[in-house]
Enzyme design. Structure first.
Site, PDB file in Angstrom:
ATOM      1  N   ASN C   6       0.847  -1.182   0.000  1.00 10.43           N
ATOM      2  CA  ASN C   6       0.000   0.000   0.000  1.00 10.43           C
ATOM      3  C   ASN C   6       0.893   1.247   0.000  1.00 10.43           C
ATOM      4  OD1 ASN C   6      -1.771   2.042   0.519  1.00 10.43           O
ATOM      5  ND2 ASN C   6      -2.511   1.245   2.495  1.00 10.43           N
ATOM      6  N   HIS C  85     -10.080   0.677   4.713  1.00  6.03           N
ATOM      7  CA  HIS C  85      -8.753   0.745   5.333  1.00  6.03           C
ATOM      8  C   HIS C  85      -8.825   1.630   6.583  1.00  6.03           C
ATOM      9  CE1 HIS C  85      -4.551   1.998   5.888  1.00  6.03           C
ATOM     10  NE2 HIS C  85      -4.243   0.834   5.350  1.00  6.03           N
ATOM     11  N   GLU C 133      -6.488  -5.322  11.091  1.00  3.54           N
ATOM     12  CA  GLU C 133      -5.523  -4.263  11.407  1.00  3.54           C
ATOM     13  C   GLU C 133      -5.630  -3.940  12.893  1.00  3.54           C
ATOM     14  OE1 GLU C 133      -7.546  -1.473   8.679  1.00  3.54           O
ATOM     15  OE2 GLU C 133      -5.603  -1.240   7.706  1.00  3.54           O
ATOM     16  N   GLY C 173       1.639  -4.439  11.168  1.00  3.65           N
ATOM     17  CA  GLY C 173       2.684  -5.078  11.959  1.00  3.65           C
ATOM     18  C   GLY C 173       3.653  -5.919  11.152  1.00  3.65           C
ATOM     19  N   ALA C 194       3.172  -1.250   4.070  1.00  4.93           N
ATOM     20  CA  ALA C 194       3.161   0.117   3.550  1.00  4.93           C
ATOM     21  C   ALA C 194       4.557   0.720   3.670  1.00  4.93           C
ATOM     22  CB  ALA C 194       2.125   0.942   4.277  1.00  4.93           C
TER      23      ALA C 194
END
Lengths: 264, 264, 264, 264
Positions: C6, C85, C133, C173, C194
């Site tokens: 991402n 997200h 997440e 993570g 990311a």
């Protein structure tokens, strides 16, 4: 100087603070209002203190579940409302509509904004007051007196250029009587306070310490003299300017050795 | 059958409707609650009627100007809250947090959603109840009895698959006693009403007409008989099932030519 | 193991990272996709790498200025999209509608959520994948391996209870090959990365180090043996399980002193 | 007259319309831009037509999944962006931040608003242009020529009072060349069009019919004459004023019986 205490969603007891504010306002003559959560408006208004909403919805009456309308806010005993607080930023068109909704039921309005450009923008919607909340001061311990004070005076100028009748409040960086005086000197005619009072161990003592300079120091620094001659009298008017929009005039008239004193 | 009257932001007088609802609830034994705007909660709760919020914010106490917290809602006298009403749709994570916020102060919760898939989804957050609001029925004159009724029974199934203890309410399409019966037959144990009561010329009469089938028609259609032998007695128990979670049993005991009748 | 990078709104060059990802994917056989900003989708897709959107709007085609529709996203060359997200949380009904919008043009879907309860909830909408997440891991340096790993395995269980076919990804993570292995051992079949890649000095080297354990360590830890007798032959099948949904079988057949080896 | 075609999320082919717009712009000399969805920006820009975004996010580069930043928009080939379109209304502070984000990468800006008061407000943020979208005209078939035209001229006045350099566009009610002329006469120097072109059977023909009055009718109605004497010559300058910020001067010089004509 108008003092608006925003209780936000703090765990403080809204009725206890409202009662303290009512007492300080009555004792000092200062204008103090308390803004609790919507569900607490009725209980706060019942104490007799000037009561403001933290936010109202822009809608007309209708199918808007979960909205708090100007009508219900007024009915609960509130007489004013904040709009576009930094923790409740609104769309431009919604600010416009909310000011109109408040006017529909004659709620006083204070629209908040970040900087002089935004203050100029929201003044165009005709609220009773605007409050500048410099992002650097929001929610922090920085005082308006120590941070760059130009943002306040520039906001006063920006509002005046659009509408000279709009009051300008200082919306952040106020926690002491000194801050309040600084705000006043920068051209603000009101202040918004939150944690300084709502999280104080003794809110009433805090309010008293805030109001003291309004009652006394500000008083002594705001004396004006005007001298004139009229029908053989020498006239001296000593005017005491309260920040709370009231004045006290003492008139001395002297003719020969005759002195006349006119007290209010 | 739980009847929740959502006053939305209608121009109706919330205290007048609350008083009428209180009287009908007391007279009929039906469970009736009224959900006014946040600023009207205290005045409605003062009538003694069961009071619900239309919406609460998910926040913990803190710097959230313009929020209405679970704590303030509870303090005003409310005992429950709608969450995610079709006119106040929330983010998924916010629904989760709001259910937890309500539990923090023991407010009863009812989460609304559009269709069986969404009902299954929100049941996962553990609310006390869920309410299905088929988009085709929202805000219209279409009755749940004439529209596709599968959406209600499918919602009941979807909720039960996730948590069998969660009550399922019918959140739209209810304006008459017949609709209420239909909802009950489809498996709902409560209904949400809005304009049907809030915009009625005589809200109390409307409420009475709604409650009547709960008290009577539903009664007659819900009689069960159980027969048994015990110590030489022929026992017949006639049980009347109220939708409002109560039952009345009449016991007939016959031995020889002795008939004993036990009334409640 | 599916690796989704991402790019968020980082100042990185999307085409350079996409080209690097394409090379690593081709060289290793691992499935790697890149999710740039909407305006960068076409340029990223042109590199040949698997391209995902970070978000699409739920609308049907029509008057929705400023929306990015499933249709335009597909047209730009993307084949999948993240939904909900943590930096783009959606209303429950919007998640439902967005999954349907993606299905309309056959975009693959991955719905993100905070915790096992929410993962169960969003699985009900039928996406191809869900990504958990944990708030404690989002945007931080905490590794999924050192934080409480139960949240991942509980999310895998929660999703499986609703729909066993839904893939579960680890959405936070992850910054090393070890994290990727941990995620795999906890039941995740994909990961979202990311800053670990987008802010790396050498994204290609970082991607190689991520893919290595997928290609090798994971391989060696995922060998299975099956033994059988068939027509007098002793058969041993050694199966290498790749996380990327492929298997390699080596067959040894032994009869008397004849050993036959069948390589793939 | 600047013509901005907003493709919204219509099912039209963005590249086909962009190519048609490019041809008409080249043939007529009119300034025409096309604003597609973010994911279509690159493909539209590749046609060579002036390309605008419908919306950009106010963020600096960073962790903002699902945002479309000024940087990515610029990178895709766009040179301008709409802000606060009626289908994408923004918070006041966000409008302020978005104008600044666009300036960061030198994207041209046009901020939309509902009425003269709001136009005055947004002009304070210093965009290149503002567009007034009277709610009565948005998305309807009502022409700006037949509806109350004061809202346009009042918006021109409101903007000029704040910043005389800000261009004012007419953001609704335009579907024909006549509307375009009316807008021009009311003081607008640009127009926003959407369905009139995007849903047309033959977008190029529609664009030609729009541009025609710009090229011709407006031309003939915008001729000015100036007469002067210079060194014995009688000079007549005939100036043709194009709305597209260009002028053509024809000079006639007469001395005795000598006539000199100077064509551009």
């Amino acid at each position: 100087m108008f003092i608006l205490i925003n209780l936000k969603a703090y765990p403080a007891d809204p009725v206890a603070i409202a009662s303290a504010a009512k007492e300080v306002a009555d004792a000092s003559g200062a204008r103090i209002a308390v803004a609790p959560q919507a569900a607490d408006l009725a209980a706060v208004a019942e104490t007799g203190v000037e009561t403001w909403a933290q936010h109202i919805d822009p809608n007309d009456p209708g199918s808007h579940t979960g909205s708090t309308l100007a009508e219900a806010t007024k009915r609960s005993g509130a007489t004013g409302t904040l709009i576009n607080h930094s923790e409740q930023r609104l769309r431009l068109a919604t600010i416009d509509a909310t000011v109109q909704a408040a006017e529909r039921v004659e709620l006083e309005t204070c629209v908040c904004a970040n900087n002089p450009a935004q203050i100029g923008a929201v003044t165009a919607f005709g609220p009773d007051a605007v409050a500048v909340e410099p992002p650097a001061l929001i929610g922090g311990d920085v005082s308006v007196a120590t941070a760059d004070p130009d943002i306040i005076s520039n906001a006063v100028t920006a509002a005046a250029e659009v509408n000279a009748e709009t009051a300008v409040y200082c919306g952040a960086g106020i926690s002491s009587g000194d801050d309040l005086e600084t705000a006043s000197e920068l051209g603000a005619t009101g202040v918004l306070l939150a944690s300084g009072v709502a999280k104080a161990d003794d809110p009433q003592a805090t309010l008293n310490s805030l109001v003291e300079p309004v009652s006394w120091i500000t008083l002594s620094s705001r004396v004006s003299f005007s001298f004139s001659l009229c029908s053989g009298y020498q006239l001296l008017v000593i005017r005491f300017l309260y920040p709370v929009h009231t004045t006290i005039d003492i008139l001395l008239a002297l003719k020969g050795d005759v002195l006349a004193l006119h007290l209010p």
